[in-house]
Design an enzyme around this catalytic site. Structure first.
Site, PDB file in Angstrom:
ATOM      1  N   ILE A 518      -1.168  -4.909  13.767  1.00 24.02           N
ATOM      2  CA  ILE A 518      -2.394  -5.387  13.120  1.00 24.02           C
ATOM      3  C   ILE A 518      -2.688  -6.805  13.576  1.00 24.02           C
ATOM      4  O   ILE A 518      -3.780  -7.125  14.009  1.00 24.02           O
ATOM      5  CB  ILE A 518      -2.255  -5.350  11.584  1.00 24.02           C
ATOM      6  CG1 ILE A 518      -2.153  -3.912  11.087  1.00 24.02           C
ATOM      7  CG2 ILE A 518      -3.439  -6.058  10.929  1.00 24.02           C
ATOM      8  CD1 ILE A 518      -1.894  -3.798   9.599  1.00 24.02           C
ATOM      9  N   SER A 519      -1.694  -7.649  13.479  1.00 20.42           N
ATOM     10  CA  SER A 519      -1.926  -9.034  13.849  1.00 20.42           C
ATOM     11  C   SER A 519      -0.602  -9.752  14.032  1.00 20.42           C
ATOM     12  O   SER A 519       0.435  -9.295  13.556  1.00 20.42           O
ATOM     13  CB  SER A 519      -2.759  -9.741  12.774  1.00 20.42           C
ATOM     14  OG  SER A 519      -3.094 -11.046  13.178  1.00 20.42           O
ATOM     15  N   ASN A 520      -0.680 -10.866  14.741  1.00 18.56           N
ATOM     16  CA  ASN A 520       0.494 -11.701  14.967  1.00 18.56           C
ATOM     17  C   ASN A 520       0.333 -13.008  14.228  1.00 18.56           C
ATOM     18  O   ASN A 520      -0.784 -13.479  14.013  1.00 18.56           O
ATOM     19  CB  ASN A 520       0.653 -12.000  16.464  1.00 18.56           C
ATOM     20  CG  ASN A 520       1.328 -10.871  17.198  1.00 18.56           C
ATOM     21  OD1 ASN A 520       2.471 -10.551  16.941  1.00 18.56           O
ATOM     22  ND2 ASN A 520       0.602 -10.247  18.118  1.00 18.56           N
ATOM     23  N   ALA A 522       2.677 -16.925  13.203  1.00 18.98           N
ATOM     24  CA  ALA A 522       3.670 -17.858  13.724  1.00 18.98           C
ATOM     25  C   ALA A 522       5.087 -17.353  13.523  1.00 18.98           C
ATOM     26  O   ALA A 522       5.954 -17.578  14.359  1.00 18.98           O
ATOM     27  CB  ALA A 522       3.494 -19.204  13.034  1.00 18.98           C
ATOM     28  N   TYR A 523       5.324 -16.660  12.423  1.00 21.46           N
ATOM     29  CA  TYR A 523       6.694 -16.259  12.128  1.00 21.46           C
ATOM     30  C   TYR A 523       6.990 -14.807  12.444  1.00 21.46           C
ATOM     31  O   TYR A 523       8.134 -14.389  12.448  1.00 21.46           O
ATOM     32  CB  TYR A 523       6.999 -16.506  10.643  1.00 21.46           C
ATOM     33  CG  TYR A 523       7.113 -17.958  10.309  1.00 21.46           C
ATOM     34  CD1 TYR A 523       8.353 -18.585  10.345  1.00 21.46           C
ATOM     35  CD2 TYR A 523       6.004 -18.699   9.979  1.00 21.46           C
ATOM     36  CE1 TYR A 523       8.464 -19.925  10.051  1.00 21.46           C
ATOM     37  CE2 TYR A 523       6.103 -20.050   9.681  1.00 21.46           C
ATOM     38  CZ  TYR A 523       7.340 -20.658   9.718  1.00 21.46           C
ATOM     39  OH  TYR A 523       7.459 -21.988   9.427  1.00 21.46           O
ATOM     40  N   GLY A 524       5.976 -14.046  12.657  1.00 15.71           N
ATOM     41  CA  GLY A 524       6.224 -12.640  12.901  1.00 15.71           C
ATOM     42  C   GLY A 524       4.921 -11.905  13.079  1.00 15.71           C
ATOM     43  O   GLY A 524       3.868 -12.499  13.263  1.00 15.71           O
ATOM     44  N   VAL A 526       2.422  -8.393  11.917  1.00 16.18           N
ATOM     45  CA  VAL A 526       2.102  -7.449  10.842  1.00 16.18           C
ATOM     46  C   VAL A 526       1.712  -6.127  11.493  1.00 16.18           C
ATOM     47  O   VAL A 526       0.877  -6.094  12.399  1.00 16.18           O
ATOM     48  CB  VAL A 526       0.951  -7.969   9.968  1.00 16.18           C
ATOM     49  CG1 VAL A 526       0.653  -6.973   8.855  1.00 16.18           C
ATOM     50  CG2 VAL A 526       1.292  -9.338   9.395  1.00 16.18           C
ATOM     51  N   ASP A 635      -1.698 -22.854   1.969  1.00 13.21           N
ATOM     52  CA  ASP A 635      -2.211 -22.456   3.284  1.00 13.21           C
ATOM     53  C   ASP A 635      -3.475 -21.625   3.133  1.00 13.21           C
ATOM     54  O   ASP A 635      -3.648 -20.602   3.793  1.00 13.21           O
ATOM     55  CB  ASP A 635      -1.140 -21.678   4.062  1.00 13.21           C
ATOM     56  CG  ASP A 635      -1.499 -21.536   5.550  1.00 13.21           C
ATOM     57  OD1 ASP A 635      -2.295 -22.367   6.037  1.00 13.21           O
ATOM     58  OD2 ASP A 635      -1.010 -20.605   6.203  1.00 13.21           O
TER      59      ASP A 635
END
Length: 1798
Positions: A518-520, A522-524, A526, A635
């Site tokens: 689905i998406s990237n 900074a930490y991982g 999805v 955030d």
């Protein structure tokens, strides 16, 4: 010491039990001269009192006089002998504790103090020990108390004469106290104490001199109330306390042993402690109280005087600490120990996320309590609230966790409560307000007497109400049994144990299959995953362990898990489970399909104010919820605001969040707010630079206000399209944040004043002054939200509803693969967990997941038991009461069904309720979701079920299809429909759900229902309205006869104005997270899930009418009508039964004249051009299944012809096939497509938007006309969901956004393209709305740089934008009017954006995409799919092409194609206009192409100017081009034309422009909707004149967009021609009246009037569609070149685009514009005849004559817009070319006239 003093006292309590203060007091008294000893009378009294007993001891602590008091009073110099006596007396009484007897003189304060059970028990004893002596006080007491007190006389005996002395003493001391009082507290004016100083606390230093009469405000009351309240005898008189006034005080309490506290003797001390002093007696000058005043025991609570809150708190705390130093110190010590030993950091994190969150909160509360205690800010109220919050957390723990760790949390809470119990009791006594209590008690008494009919005596009633009769031990036993982990949590779960078993199964990665990224982040990354057993879709966030360990942020991952697990709010994403793998920590969350707001902004630019209001309000609610639980997000940004399938907001990504202290109302005083603003002092600067608050940057400490700052930035970005502060580096950006002023848009782009005010208040530099710091309430009260229903946000229709193509559609998300690469992390080495024991605790399973899983398990068990798998589980079985209408659940799908019936129920109910609120799509969503679950066929499992659905139908009236008006049920599902789809294939389901409104169109095949299966259309709106006035009659009977299946009832269903989902839709699992495949925890997402939307389709449609052809005739004529979206110029083509021959097959079948046709053979027809519909009908052979809905049931209103119809843009369904687009292009464009589609759905008209939403969510088949119908109330957009607008917006991707000016009201056009169109529609609408404050000239507003993200080359599905789907669609859907031109370059940027972008984001967005590249891409796109069509600015085209007269032929051609293939002119096919030869057009086109190429370079420089100036022209030009006849339209044109057009999309996009002035000559009186603009890729005949070429080019560009939008157009132009030719007769039969409306082209060339159609326009028209023939490409190029013109034409393109935007390749946009030139239907659903009609009369052009029931047609004014009709100006604007109007007029002949002429 006391012992010696109280020599008469038999059993003095051990001294160690006394508070230091008491002991000190005793010592002091010892040191005093003998004269200070209590007088004999007093001693005697003490003797009588007897030993204190254990209770006395306990009370000792409580009642000990505060040391401060003693210090003050103990100075011999200060105190007179009377004082001495008083002190002595007090000490002796302290020792005695006089528990056994209640002295009448006892001080109420003392009584108040003890709250312990002993106190209560003492209360029970009302016996008074007579004191031998009676004093004035005694007499006074007698008098004032009256006989209400049970044993007042006894009490008199106890009174000793010494009191008199004490009075004097008191009075003396009083004056002394005033002067010497060290008490920090302010005097309490309200002190009710009379002068009865002897016992009265009046003397207490804490209160100013009691002598001041001001203090005795209660005096008069006291005097008048000689009676203690009737309840006086009740031990329950309070907590054993007396009220300040005699009336208030209870005789009981005053005479109870409670009053005999150790310090009782010293009224002064008591007085010091009490807030209210008895007002009953006013001391005389000597300080004596008149005997009439009864000594009142005063409450120790601080006076509730007008003293400021803070000072009062300080005062009380001082008193409290002075009086109970040990209690305070002990509490602080124990709290510190408790915190240190139980901090989450010091223990392994709890495996259960919710419990872990509660653990955090308990520790935070303990910290806060310790802080306040040390700061002297604790109050009893604080303790109350603390206790309430602890109990609330305990309750949450039980509700949200079935883990054994609940015991740990319970133990933790108990420890804390025990620590604060004693201080809380003491403070409660000190602060007790007798008057307040009395009034409450009085009220309770009255209530009990009057309302409750209490038989028992009031005292007992009150005691019971106070809980004093309960046995705590017994209750504890019950609680323990109830709380035992064995007890199943789910009361509603039928098999509680069964559910609990599966819940114990811990989730693992093996339980899920990964579908796609689905998406990237900074930490991982999805991923979209599906639970293997439940088949539900989830989003799985995989965080790389190694990254966390290296960054030492393991704890942060736990915080995120805890928050997501604990949070249960419709606007916050919820988590289902978490677990760890070898390399990752995985969190499984609900999947929110609509992407994030950042992508939306990127694609459409600034949002309309109404949309901003909804999004922002929902985010405010999410934030309020989080802040109430102490969560600071840290955030917040548009990227973290996800859009549900229903168009609502969900907040996500708590990776940087902090868990602070829960909100406490007691913390709202100024000092604490300041502290709250600096709750965290970690000096950490984290978050996204653009959204970081100044206090974080300055490392001054931060708290919840940082979130409100971020909200201000988000609001600004929503409104303006870009963030207020920019910088090339974080440092530069931070510098701006701290020092720069906010730049506000001005002029047309100026924000609404209230929006600007709200933004500026949220962006206040000082966190203490920032709006929201006090609470979210401040924000909610802002005028910007005036009139907003905060409790019904989920019920509001969202303007943008994601249009999903399939369940696995993630096109609304940006994968950000270019920035992050986490896929490779799979290969990394396993992370050693030796040092990370806590990681093992990461696995947890929320109750949501447990319930879902257990439900699934139960379902599967049920399935096994049931023989018929199809009906494996019916909701009815699950719960009879589930009136949702799920009569049966499909057995096969059950496994993936929402889960347990309860879950389903909840979902449905939620969606029903919340969606009921949002009537529109949510119900659809629900249905859609359910649809997967339910087997439509199964629905009518039995006659009863059918009857139940039917019984609603009767209300509906005639059509079963119609949803019951009152009920959310979309409508009964026809039995046969169910039969047809005994089971929903997941694939089909996915498709249907994905399709959303467009779905139907997109996948006609998908939606193909068996004849009977046609989805029934139900429009709640329609139902509400005229309830099938047309439908009444036999048709009703027939329809009702059909068994109806229960449909999931969803409020939203009712909301849908016209829901014409196909049953296929129903199966779409695409459903939102709720879809059986997807789990969505919250109602919002649940409701929003598209799958749900489809469900209604199941039952909503009324059974199709099967017409058996008699010979060559069906016996009815259908007509294409333009349905405008609201007031916009975007329209969608709908089809209505124009005439039914009496006695013909159609009449016999029950077809009614005036009904709106929603499906033909199960395929939605809205958005299809007339020829396509005719072809569908002819293809069906001897029988055709037609689904209709009464026009009254739709939101379509018949109105006069539109004057500006020439500007109209047709929203087209995109016909694009998935295969064509390919996964990549689809990804790229899907977002835009979705957005456009949704945008179109958003249609400007609110009603439309709501409909759209429901439609889109419900059926959202991009091309599904049905959808548009269902949307119709909202706008045809759904039908047209068409891309015109959407395309437009898409075209600009940002173009829409970029050119708000292209306020294509009918984003509906956008809806033509499933996704892009919605985006486009949205963009135009957004722009329009955006304009609203500044929207007026949306067209002129440049999109925000973000919005402008370089629009992918218009049609080129430039991969750059994954959202480009919009752009891809742009060509097809953009109405010229939209002025797609701006979108092209996205050049339309808000004036602000026009400025050099300050923000890197802007720069990035604005980074110019080479026009050539864009063109190339767009051309490819055009060639590849209609969706991608170049939008050439018509103005540019016009410039490029010499002005040419629009040959009527051309105009007609476009329409004629629609009208019928091969039909002779006489038959209504328009003949090509002789004015131009195709060759000429081609040449023009080639020239254009060159010019465009040349202009590209120029454009990059001038794009902004061009956009603003030429945009409109271009768009118009584009429109003209769009108008180029489609092959389908001008079938009469040589077949060759058709063939050529065949190269392009089979049907030219139906943009009216693209169609050009097609004569609405309907072959058979059926006006085919304007052919798709898409024309065969091969060059098409061009109109003889260069203008024609221009138009052709523009149309080609626009047409392609339209074509794209018309993804659903099933027939290629050639096919259309053929079909038309083949079925000309049939068509004729169908539409005997030549006056069919040609749906889209309003303009038909004059020649068309003559009836002569030439192929000329066909080619260009055909080219117009996505597929651009080389010539068309050239034309497109020309169109691009003309972009400038377009820009001129299109106000949407502001000149003040940022240079970047200017640099953007507008040509692509221009092509889109061209598509836009295809006029979007205005939202008002009015049918306009095709161009032919336009030929009829100029004014007619404005609105095609809408075939009213009366049968007259409105001419489609769009003819002018038709490129063909317009001369040199491709632009649709009539005004631009004087000749154009005339020509349009010529072209605007009513179809009938045209036909006649032809």
């Amino acid at each position: 010491m006391k012992r010696s003093r109280c020599r008469d006292r038999p059993q003095p309590p051990p001294p160690d039990r006394r508070e230091d203060g008491v002991q000190r007091a005793a010592e002091l008294s010892q040191s005093l001269p003998p004269r200070r000893r209590a007088p004999p009378g007093r001693q005697r009294l003490e003797e009588r009192t007897g030993p204190a007993g254990p209770e006395g001891k306990e009370q000792d602590v409580v009642t000990g006089v505060s040391p401060l008091l003693f210090r003050k009073l103990s100075n011999p110099d200060i105190f007179s002998s009377t004082g001495k006596v008083k002190l002595q007396r007090q000490l002796s009484q302290d020792d005695c504790k006089l528990w056994r007897g209640n002295l009448a003189s006892s001080l109420s304060g003392k009584q108040l103090l003890p709250l312990s059970s002993s106190v209560h028990s003492s209360v029970g004893q009302v016996t008074w020990q007579s004191s031998g002596e009676a004093s004035n006080l005694v007499r006074m007491r007698n008098q004032s108390l009256g006989q209400s007190a049970p044993s007042l006389t006894a009490g008199l005996k106890e009174l000793s004469l010494p009191r008199r002395g004490s009075f004097c003493r008191t009075s003396n001391r009083k004056s002394l106290i005033v002067t010497s009082s060290t008490s920090p507290t302010l005097p309490r004016p309200h002190s009710p104490l009379h002068g009865h100083t002897g016992n009265s606390p009046l003397d207490s230093p804490r209160n100013f001199s009691p002598n001041a009469p001001a203090h005795f405000s209660f005096v008069p009351a006291r005097r008048t109330d000689g009676r203690r309240w009737s309840l006086a005898s009740l031990p329950s008189s309070g907590y054993g306390t007396n009220t300040p006034s005699s009336t208030v005080s209870s005789s009981c309490s005053s005479q109870e042993k409670l009053h005999q506290l150790p310090f009782q003797p010293t009224a002064d001390e008591l007085h010091f402690l009490t807030k209210h002093f008895s007002t009953e007696s006013v001391p005389d000058e000597e300080g004596r109280q008149s005997p009439a005043m009864r000594p009142r025991s005063r409450s120790l609570s601080p006076g509730r005087s007008p003293v400021s809150f803070d000072s009062e708190i300080i005062m009380m705390n001082h008193v409290y600490k002075e009086r109970f130093p040990k209690a305070t110190a002990q509490m602080e010590e124990r709290l510190a120990e408790f915190i240190s030993s139980n901090t989450p950091d010091s223990v392994l994190p709890l495996a259960d996320g919710a419990l872990s969150f509660i653990h955090h909160q308990v520790i935070e509360m303990a910290r806060d309590c310790l802080d306040k205690s040390r700061s002297g800010l604790i109050t009893s109220q604080y303790f109350y609230e603390l206790q309430d919050n602890l109990e609330k957390l305990l309750q949450d723990a039980h509700e949200r966790s079935e883990s054994s760790e609940v015991a740990f949390v319970m133990q933790l809470v108990k420890k804390l409560m025990i620590i604060i119990a004693r201080p809380a009791r003491l403070l409660e006594c000190l602060e007790f307000d007798p008057e307040e209590f009395y009034h409450l008690l009085e009220a309770a008494e009255g209530h009990a007497k009057e309302g409750q009919g209490i038989k028992c005596d009031i005292p007992r009633y009150i005691v019971s109400q106070l809980g004093l009769t309960r046995d705590p031990l017994e209750e504890m036993a019950q609680l323990s049994s109830c709380d035992s982990p064995d007890t199943p949590e789910t009361d509603d779960s039928i098999e509680g144990h069964g559910a609990s078993l599966p819940s114990k199964k811990t989730p693992s990665e093996e339980d899920f299959e990964t579908i796609k990224l689905i998406s990237n982040g900074a930490y991982g990354a999805v991923f979209l995953v599906r639970h293997k057993s439940t088949r539900q879709r989830f989003a799985m966030k995989k965080i790389n362990k190694q990254n966390l360990i290296l960054r030492n942020q393991i704890q942060q991952a736990f915080v995120e898990r805890d928050i997501l697990t604990f949070a249960e709010n419709p606007f916050v994403v919820s988590m289902f489970c978490s677990f760890d793998t070898k390399r990752h920590l995985c969190m499984v969350m609900e999947y929110v399909e609509g992407g994030d707001c950042a992508t939306l902004l990127k694609n459409i630019g600034a949002l309309p104010v109404d949309m901003v209001r909804l999004y922002f309000a929902e985010t405010v609610l999410a934030l309020e919820y989080l802040h109430n639980y102490g969560i600071v997000h840290r955030d917040l940004k548009p990227d973290n605001l996800l859009i549900t399938s229903m168009g609502h907001i969900k907040l996500t990504d708590f990776g940087l969040s902090k868990i602070g202290l829960m909100s406490l109302t007691t913390n709202l005083y100024e000092g604490h707010i300041e502290k709250d603003a600096r709750e965290f002092l970690d000096k950490q600067v984290c978050g996204t630079p653009e959204y970081i608050a100044p206090e974080v940057i300055l490392r001054q400490g931060y708290g919840k206000p940082v979130d409100w700052w971020a909200m201000g930035i988000i609001l600004y970005e929503f409104l303006v399209g870009c963030v207020p502060f920019f910088g090339d580096t974080p440092e530069e950006l931070f510098g701006q944040v701290i020092s720069d002023e906010i730049v506000w848009p001005e002029g047309d782009e100026a924000l609404p004043p209230d929006a600007q005010d709200l933004t500026s208040k949220l962006l206040h530099q000082n966190p203490l002054e920032r709006l929201g710091t006090g609470s979210a309430y401040e924000v909610k009260q802002h005028p910007f939200f005036t009139g907003l229903d905060w409790t019904g946000l989920l019920r509001q229709k969202a303007e943008f509803i994601p249009q999903l193509e399939s369940e696995d559609d993630t096109s609304y998300f940006d994968t950000r693969s270019e920035r992050y690469h986490h896929m490779d992390s799979e290969d990394e080495e396993e992370v050693s967990e030796d040092g990370c024991l806590e990681i093992r605790q990461f696995s947890s399973c929320s109750p949501r997941f447990n319930k879902v899983y257990s439900s699934m398990e139960r379902l599967s068990l049920l399935e096994e038991r049931r023989t018929p798998p199809p009906t494996k589980r019916s909701l009815s079985e699950e719960k009879e009461d589930h009136s949702d209408g799920l009569a049966g659940l499909k057995g096969r799908d059950r496994s993936w069904v929402i889960g347990s019936p309860e879950i389903l129920r909840k979902r449905l109910s939620v969606s029903e309720s919340s969606h009921t609120e949002s009537d529109s799509s949510p119900p659809m969503t629900v249905r859609r979701r359910c649809s997967g679950l339910l087997d439509a066929p199964r629905f009518p499992e039995g006659p009863e079920e059918a009857s139940s659905t039917l019984r609603r139908q009767p209300q509906e009236g005639i059509w079963v299809l119609t949803p019951p008006s009152g009920e959310g049920v979309s409508g009964p599902v026809t039995e046969h429909s169910g039969e047809q789809r005994p089971k929903l294939d997941e694939e089909a389901v996915g498709r249907s759900s994905g399709s959303s409104p467009a779905m139907e169109t997109r996948g006609r095949g998908t939606s193909q229902l068996a004849e009977g299966a046609t989805a029934k259309a139900i429009s709640d709106l329609a139902v509400r309205r005229a309830r099938h006035r047309l439908l009444s009659g036999d048709s009703t009977e027939k329809r009702t006869a059909r068994p109806v299946n229960k449909v999931i009832k969803s409020a939203s269903a009712t909301a849908l104005s016209l829901l014409i989902p196909s049953e296929h839709h129903t199966c779409s699992p695409l459903a939102s997270p709720m879809s059986p495949h997807s789990q969505s925890s919250n109602p919002s997402s649940r409701d929003s899930s598209p799958s749900r939307d489809f469900l209604p389709a199941l039952g909503s449609m009324r059974p199709p009418i099967i017409i058996h052809r008699a010979g060559k005739k069906y016996g009815f004529t259908l007509r294409a009508i333009r349905v405008y979206m609201g007031d916009s110029d975007v329209y969608t083509v709908h089809h209505m039964v124009w005439h039914v021959e009496d006695g013909g097959p159609a009449s016999e079948a029950g077809l009614r004249q005036g009904d709106l046709i929603t499906h033909v053979n199960g395929e939605p027809v809205h958005g299809l051009v007339h020829t396509e519909v005719v072809e569908l009908i002819l293809k069906s052979g001897n029988k055709v299944a037609i689904s209709t809905t009464p026009l009254e049931n739709t939101s379509i209103k018949v109105g006069p012809a539109r004057k500006g119809s020439y500007k109209a843009k047709m929203a087209r369904r995109s016909k694009r096939s998935r295969g064509k687009d390919g996964q990549e292009s689809r990804k790229r464009s899907s977002l835009f497509r979705k957005i456009t589609k949704q945008a179109s759905l958003l249609h400007t008209s609110r009603s439309l938007s709501s409909l759209n939403r429901s439609l889109s969510s419900g059926e959202s088949g991009p091309g599904s006309p049905t959808h548009s119908h269902s949307l119709s109330p909202r706008s045809p957009t759904q039908g047209y969901r068409v891309t015109p607008d959407a395309v437009h917006s898409v075209g600009g991707n940002s173009s829409q956004s970029s050119s708000p000016s292209s306020s294509v009201p009918s984003s509906p056009a956008g809806s033509g393209h499933t996704r892009p169109s919605s985006l486009h529609g949205l963009a135009p609408k957004l722009q329009r709305q955006y304009r609203s404050p500044r929207r007026k000239s949306a067209g002129s507003i440049p999109l925000s740089p973000l919005a402008h993200t370089p629009s992918p080359p218009p049609p080129t599905a430039s991969p750059q934008r994954s959202p480009s789907p919009l752009s891809g669609h742009v060509a097809q859907a953009f109405p010229t009017k939209l002025h797609l031109s701006p979108p092209l370059g996205r050049q339309l940027s808000r004036p602000k954006s026009a400025e050099p972008p300050r923000s890197p984001l802007l720069k990035r967005v604005q980074s110019a995409e080479k026009l050539a590249a864009a063109l190339a891409a767009s051309e490819k796109k055009l060639a590849t799919s209609r969706k991608h069509s170049l939008d050439l600015p018509h103005s540019e085209l016009k410039k490029e092409l010499p002005p040419r007269e629009v040959s009527p032929l051309e105009v007609v051609g476009a329409r004629s194609v629609l009208s019928g293939k091969g039909a002779l002119p006489g038959k209504g096919v328009l003949q090509p206009a002789p004015s131009r030869a195709l060759g000429t057009l081609r040449q023009d086109r080639a020239e254009r192409r060159e010019s465009l190429q040349k202009q590209e370079a120029i454009r990059e420089v001038d794009s902004s100017e061009d956009d603003t100036e030429e945009g409109p022209e271009n768009s118009q030009g584009a429109q003209e081009l769009s108008l180029a006849p489609h092959p389908e339209v001008s079938q009469s044109v040589a077949p060759k034309g058709a063939g050529e057009s065949g190269e392009e999309d089979p049907f030219p996009s139906r943009d009216p422009r693209s169609l050009g002035p097609m004569v609405p000559s309907l072959l058979t009186g059926i006006t085919l909707g304007p052919p798709r603009m898409e024309s065969p890729s091969g060059p098409h005949r061009r109109l003889g004149s260069p203008q024609a070429i221009e138009e052709a080019a523009s149309s080609s560009s626009a047409g392609p967009n339209l074509g794209q939008s018309g993804a659903t157009d099933p027939i290629p132009p050639e096919g259309c021609w053929k079909a038309q030719h083949l079925h000309t007769q049939a068509l004729t039969a169908l539409s005997p009246s030549t006056s069919g409306l040609t749906p889209t082209s309003s303009c038909s060339p004059p020649s068309s009037t003559s009836g002569k159609l030439s192929m000329w326009s066909w080619k260009s028209l055909i080219e117009g569609p996505d597929r651009a023939s080389p010539s068309r490409k050239a034309t497109m190029a020309g169109g691009l070149a003309n972009l400038q013109d377009l820009e001129n034409t299109t106000p949407a393109q502001p000149k003040n685009l940022s240079p970047r935007e200017q640099g953007k390749t507008q040509p692509p946009s221009a092509p889109r514009l061209a598509h836009p030139s295809y006029e979007d239907p205005s939202q008002g659903w009015l049918w306009e005849s095709e161009c032919a009609q336009a030929v009829k009369e100029d004014p007619a052009l404005s609105i095609t004559q809408v075939p009213d029931a009366s049968g007259d047609r409105r001419q489609d004014v769009p003819c002018r817009g038709c490129p063909l009709t317009q001369k040199s100006e491709p632009s649709l604007r009539r005004g631009q070319e004087p000749g154009g109007h005339q020509k349009h007029r010529d072209l605007a002949l009513v179809p009938d006239e045209l036909l006649k002429q032809t």
